[in-house]
Write a protein that holds these residues in place. Structure first.
Motif: not given
Length: 188
Positions: A24-27, A32, A141, A152-153, A185-187
């Motif tokens: 996982r990766d996110f901004d 969110f 994505d 978010w991915r 999700y959400p982070p």
């Protein structure tokens, strides 16, 4: 006999590769909590490679349904037609060929050394084989609806099993995979 054993060991190794690991990766700069609605970014499901043996309307339907259910459980609602969504969703199904070298050693009874060097023992035999297999990756994505940037991915991969399963089993496996990807999700 040794080849069968090597292939069996490799099969066990490959099944161990079917991990529950999700990437996982996110901004971290995004809010969110402000995302309330979502819509598909068309094409909703992209395939790599664009191979008719992989591409399937049934697979796309299952992925769309599973993703929609999971986003709904996380408080995101499908935007009404014609209304701009807070988040756009796009998925990827990537199938790639991989290769692994498997070595099998047999023979010899070991060796016995002495403090002055040298050893006694039988000859060692062995075989190294190259095993080809396929790995599928499902990637989800989420893109911001205003600026279109990835926010978010999540993705996970599995070794492709050649054993055909029934449609119900495929759907259940896909639901489980999508739930695993969107679990965080959400982070926070």
């Amino acid at each position: 006999m040794f080849r069968c054993l090597a292939v069996l060991c490799f099969a066990v190794l490959l099944s161990a590769c079917q991990t529950d690991q999700v990437n996982r990766d996110f901004d971290a700069q995004r809010d969110f909590g402000g995302y309330r609605t979502w819509a598909w970014k068309e094409p909703a499901l992209q395939y790599q490679p664009n191979d008719p043996r992989i591409k399937s309307d049934l697979t796309e339907q299952r992925i769309r349904q599973s993703v929609g259910e999971q986003l709904d459980q996380r408080g995101l609602r499908l935007a009404a037609p014609g209304v701009k969504a807070d988040v756009q969703v796009q998925t990827w199904l990537i199938v790639e060929d991989r290769q692994q070298l498997v070595s099998t050693n047999y023979g010899g009874g070991g060796y016995w050394g002495n403090p002055w060097g040298g050893y006694w023992g039988g000859p060692m035999g062995g075989e190294t084989r190259s095993v080809n297999y396929k790995v599928s990756t499902l990637q989800i994505d989420l893109l911001d609806g205003k600026d279109g940037k990835l926010v978010w991915r999540g993705s996970t991969e599995q070794v492709v099993n050649d054993n055909p399963t029934n449609p119900i089993a495929r759907e259940q496996a896909l639901r489980k995979t999508v739930a695993k990807i969107l679990q965080q999700y959400p982070p926070r």
